[in-house]
Design a protein around this motif. Structure first.
Motif, PDB file in Angstrom:
ATOM      1  N   THR A 108      -5.961   4.291   8.100  1.00 40.49           N
ATOM      2  CA  THR A 108      -6.019   4.753   6.703  1.00 40.49           C
ATOM      3  C   THR A 108      -5.757   3.603   5.735  1.00 40.49           C
ATOM      4  O   THR A 108      -6.332   3.545   4.638  1.00 40.49           O
ATOM      5  N   ASP A 109      -4.896   2.679   6.141  1.00 34.66           N
ATOM      6  CA  ASP A 109      -4.583   1.544   5.268  1.00 34.66           C
ATOM      7  C   ASP A 109      -5.819   0.693   4.986  1.00 34.66           C
ATOM      8  O   ASP A 109      -5.904   0.045   3.935  1.00 34.66           O
ATOM      9  N   LEU A 145       0.838  -1.197   0.000  1.00 35.77           N
ATOM     10  CA  LEU A 145       0.000   0.000   0.000  1.00 35.77           C
ATOM     11  C   LEU A 145       0.879   1.256   0.000  1.00 35.77           C
ATOM     12  O   LEU A 145       2.097   1.182   0.216  1.00 35.77           O
ATOM     13  N   ALA A 146       0.227   2.422  -0.180  1.00 32.81           N
ATOM     14  CA  ALA A 146       0.976   3.686  -0.231  1.00 32.81           C
ATOM     15  C   ALA A 146       1.800   3.903   1.029  1.00 32.81           C
ATOM     16  O   ALA A 146       2.895   4.480   0.990  1.00 32.81           O
ATOM     17  N   ASN A 193     -10.224   0.046  -1.378  1.00 32.01           N
ATOM     18  CA  ASN A 193     -10.079   0.566  -2.745  1.00 32.01           C
ATOM     19  C   ASN A 193      -9.350  -0.432  -3.642  1.00 32.01           C
ATOM     20  O   ASN A 193      -9.700  -0.636  -4.802  1.00 32.01           O
ATOM     21  N   TRP A 194      -8.319  -1.051  -3.080  1.00 31.15           N
ATOM     22  CA  TRP A 194      -7.546  -2.046  -3.834  1.00 31.15           C
ATOM     23  C   TRP A 194      -8.463  -3.198  -4.245  1.00 31.15           C
ATOM     24  O   TRP A 194      -8.436  -3.641  -5.411  1.00 31.15           O
ATOM     25  N   THR A 218      -8.820   1.723   4.412  1.00 35.91           N
ATOM     26  CA  THR A 218      -9.495   2.351   3.264  1.00 35.91           C
ATOM     27  C   THR A 218      -8.759   2.000   1.979  1.00 35.91           C
ATOM     28  O   THR A 218      -9.381   1.703   0.949  1.00 35.91           O
ATOM     29  N   ASP A 219      -7.427   2.008   2.040  1.00 37.90           N
ATOM     30  CA  ASP A 219      -6.638   1.643   0.850  1.00 37.90           C
ATOM     31  C   ASP A 219      -6.907   0.197   0.436  1.00 37.90           C
ATOM     32  O   ASP A 219      -6.964  -0.121  -0.753  1.00 37.90           O
TER      33      ASP A 219
END
Ligand code: SF4
Length: 243
Positions: free
Chosen positions: A178-179, A134-135, A185-186, A181-182
């Motif tokens: 926050t991860d 992830l980002a 989305n992924w 949410t990522d």
């Protein structure tokens, strides 16, 4: 291919948690996660080149060399080594993985490959264990590696091919809420993915930080239908190497 370590232990993460396994840890990675728990395969890669026959010989010898993990086996469970995990670093960097997996298949091993899902090779594999980055994995102020990691950490074409061609599980390292949410989305990008293919594990190797993140991650996994992945090998053996 360059090998950092080969040893036997119990699989500590994912669908095969608790299964006695031989681990072949390749050295070298195309990414540089700031939280990498095997920096001796990425930030400071170690190890010597070994060819396919050498690796096979070391792994086959593990069958007759009991490890400390035997003491953790539940009574009545088989301690026979039949599973091999090809991990890293990034094992898919090494083309020799193709003949290596062919040889393991011929010898009857169950093969798990642990990969970030950024590189493709036509390997033989029973369980593709994909850990997308992830980002939040991108290192800060790491010079060229900051740019390179961010550029290469998501390869949708590779992910789609791995999901189509192999039985798979997805393991995400979760550092903050926050991860989550990522991850959602992924999963939307690569839908449909059944939630029971997804494992979320707290970032960290120290018991305190793992417990802190687990406190909110466990209920989140329950709500989403994901598996919580507690990193049992750290609980069993601590964060050291070769376990
Ligand atoms: S992809 Fe895996 S081995 Fe490579 S830097 Fe990230 S955590 Fe470490």
């Amino acid at each position: 291919m360059r090998i950092a370590e080969i040893y036997s232990s119990l699989q500590g993460e994912g669908r095969l948690t608790g299964v006695p396994s031989a681990l072949v840890r390749t050295s070298g990675c195309n990414l540089r996660c700031w939280f990498c728990d095997t920096p001796f395969t990425s930030w400071r890669p170690e190890g010597e080149d070994q060819d396919v026959s050498e690796i096979l010989s070391v792994v086959e010898n593990l069958k007759t060399t009991p490890g400390p993990w035997l003491a953790k086996m539940p009574a009545g469970e088989s301690a026979t080594l039949q599973h091999v995990i090809l991990t890293g670093g990034e094992p898919m960097l090494h083309a020799e993985l193709i003949p290596l997996t062919e040889q393991f298949r011929q010898r009857g091993w169950h093969i798990t490959i642990e990969t970030s899902g950024t590189l493709y090779l036509p390997v033989i594999c029973d369980l593709m264990s994909i850990s997308p980055k992830l980002a939040s994995s991108t290192p800060i102020n790491a010079g060229a590696w900051t740019t390179r990691h961010e550029r290469d950490r998501n390869e949708p074409a590779v992910i789609r091919r791995l999901l189509e061609e192999y039985d798979y599980q997805l393991k995400f390292v979760i550092d903050s809420e926050t991860d989550c949410t990522d991850v959602e989305n992924w999963l939307r990008e690569f839908a449909p993915i059944p939630p029971d293919r997804v494992w979320l594990m707290p970032q960290g190797v120290e018991p305190g930080e793992l417990a802190q993140r687990s406190a909110w991650l466990i209920p989140y996994c329950e709500r989403q239908g994901f598996h919580f992945c507690p990193r049992k090998h750290i609980e069993w053996f601590g964060p050291g190497r070769g376990t």
